[in-house]
Design a protein around this motif. Structure first.
Motif, PDB file in Angstrom:
ATOM      1  N   GLU A   8       0.901  -1.339   0.021  1.00 51.49           N
ATOM      2  CA  GLU A   8       0.016  -0.045   0.177  1.00 51.49           C
ATOM      3  C   GLU A   8       0.929   1.210  -0.071  1.00 51.49           C
ATOM      4  OE1 GLU A   8      -0.433  -2.471   2.840  1.00 51.49           O
ATOM      5  OE2 GLU A   8      -2.009  -3.562   1.672  1.00 51.49           O
ATOM      6  N   ASN A   9       2.028   1.281   0.585  1.00 49.68           N
ATOM      7  CA  ASN A   9       3.009   2.305   0.863  1.00 49.68           C
ATOM      8  C   ASN A   9       3.456   2.589  -0.492  1.00 49.68           C
ATOM      9  OD1 ASN A   9       2.173   2.593   3.286  1.00 49.68           O
ATOM     10  ND2 ASN A   9       3.915   1.686   4.248  1.00 49.68           N
ATOM     11  N   ILE A  10       3.898   1.487  -1.199  1.00 46.17           N
ATOM     12  CA  ILE A  10       4.714   1.440  -2.501  1.00 46.17           C
ATOM     13  C   ILE A  10       3.628   2.138  -3.498  1.00 46.17           C
ATOM     14  CG2 ILE A  10       5.848   0.329  -4.361  1.00 46.17           C
ATOM     15  CD1 ILE A  10       7.147  -1.492  -2.071  1.00 46.17           C
ATOM     16  N   VAL A  11       2.502   1.543  -3.531  1.00 45.95           N
ATOM     17  CA  VAL A  11       1.347   2.140  -4.540  1.00 45.95           C
ATOM     18  C   VAL A  11       1.299   3.545  -4.295  1.00 45.95           C
ATOM     19  CG1 VAL A  11      -1.085   1.956  -5.076  1.00 45.95           C
ATOM     20  CG2 VAL A  11       0.505  -0.354  -4.900  1.00 45.95           C
ATOM     21  N   GLN A  12       1.458   4.071  -2.957  1.00 48.79           N
ATOM     22  CA  GLN A  12       1.107   5.609  -3.237  1.00 48.79           C
ATOM     23  C   GLN A  12       2.205   6.542  -3.528  1.00 48.79           C
ATOM     24  OE1 GLN A  12       0.618   5.915   1.215  1.00 48.79           O
ATOM     25  NE2 GLN A  12      -1.401   5.375   1.280  1.00 48.79           N
ATOM     26  N   ILE A  13       3.268   5.757  -3.760  1.00 50.42           N
ATOM     27  CA  ILE A  13       4.384   6.670  -4.436  1.00 50.42           C
ATOM     28  C   ILE A  13       4.493   6.325  -6.060  1.00 50.42           C
ATOM     29  CG2 ILE A  13       5.735   6.993  -2.263  1.00 50.42           C
ATOM     30  CD1 ILE A  13       7.726   4.541  -3.474  1.00 50.42           C
ATOM     31  N   ILE A  14       3.829   5.750  -6.666  1.00 45.24           N
ATOM     32  CA  ILE A  14       3.468   5.365  -7.924  1.00 45.24           C
ATOM     33  C   ILE A  14       2.607   6.458  -8.480  1.00 45.24           C
ATOM     34  CG2 ILE A  14       2.756   3.856  -9.929  1.00 45.24           C
ATOM     35  CD1 ILE A  14       3.456   1.509  -7.850  1.00 45.24           C
ATOM     36  N   TYR A  15       3.246   7.313  -9.476  1.00 43.55           N
ATOM     37  CA  TYR A  15       2.511   8.466 -10.028  1.00 43.55           C
ATOM     38  C   TYR A  15       2.304   8.096 -11.592  1.00 43.55           C
ATOM     39  CZ  TYR A  15       4.385  10.835  -5.944  1.00 43.55           C
ATOM     40  OH  TYR A  15       4.697  11.043  -4.591  1.00 43.55           O
ATOM     41  N   LEU A  16       1.394   8.689 -12.173  1.00 38.96           N
ATOM     42  CA  LEU A  16       1.153   8.642 -13.529  1.00 38.96           C
ATOM     43  C   LEU A  16       1.755   9.815 -14.441  1.00 38.96           C
ATOM     44  CD1 LEU A  16      -0.336   6.881 -15.740  1.00 38.96           C
ATOM     45  CD2 LEU A  16      -2.288   8.342 -15.406  1.00 38.96           C
TER      46      LEU A  16
END
Length: 168
Positions: A8-16
């Motif tokens: 969940e923390n990693i997904v939060q730092i993935i940007y489009l």
């Protein structure tokens, strides 16, 4: 470290950015436990491993827009250089440069985060498709119901009485 490695923390730092899902260099440096300048230096030494679809550097406009839209990036607002953006393939290639056991574990978790994000997007596409199908069915039913009401209105209106003509 366990807290940082949650998907969940990693997904939060993935940007489009530029229609690509990316992770920025300073976030990767934090995950890998290295200084950002060391990470960038390693990438620059191995630039041939990173074609433009694996890695790109944000321009000032993209960087300012990202900072404006993401509250968690305010601390990087006055950074002199724009960050590198690593796509999923770029992160995978980064694991060949950073060879520590920690880098391998972090890389596995990042790949899992990208996969879970992809699954979520696919699920949303399926949901959108089904929703569109239902909307189409409802629209057809609305047309049929409207036709039924028109017929009912015609049946409910009394016929005009016949009048006897006076005169010729």
């Amino acid at each position: 470290m366990k807290q940082i490695l949650k998907q969940e923390n990693i997904v939060q730092i993935i940007y489009l950015i530029r229609a690509e899902k990316v992770i920025l260099d300073f976030d990767l440096a934090l995950l890998y436990g290295v200084e950002n300048r060391v990470l960038k230096q390693s990438v620059r030494r191995n630039l041939s491993r990173f074609p433009s679809d694996f890695l790109f550097q944000l321009n000032k406009i993209e960087w300012n827009e990202l900072i404006t839209n993401c509250d968690n990036l305010k601390k990087y607002k006055f950074s002199p250089a724009t960050p590198f953006a690593f796509t999923e393939q770029g992160v995978a290639m980064l694991s060949s440069i950073l060879r520590s056991s920690k880098a391998i574990k972090v890389n596995i978790e990042i790949m899992r985060a990208f996969i879970s994000l992809r699954r979520l997007i696919d699920t949303n596409k399926e949901f959108a498709s089904k929703l569109k199908e239902i909307e189409h069915r409802i629209f057809k039913h609305d047309e049929q119901i409207a036709t039924v009401f028109e017929i009912l209105k015609e049946l409910m209106t009394p016929p005009e009485p016949e009048r006897n003509r006076i005169g010729f």
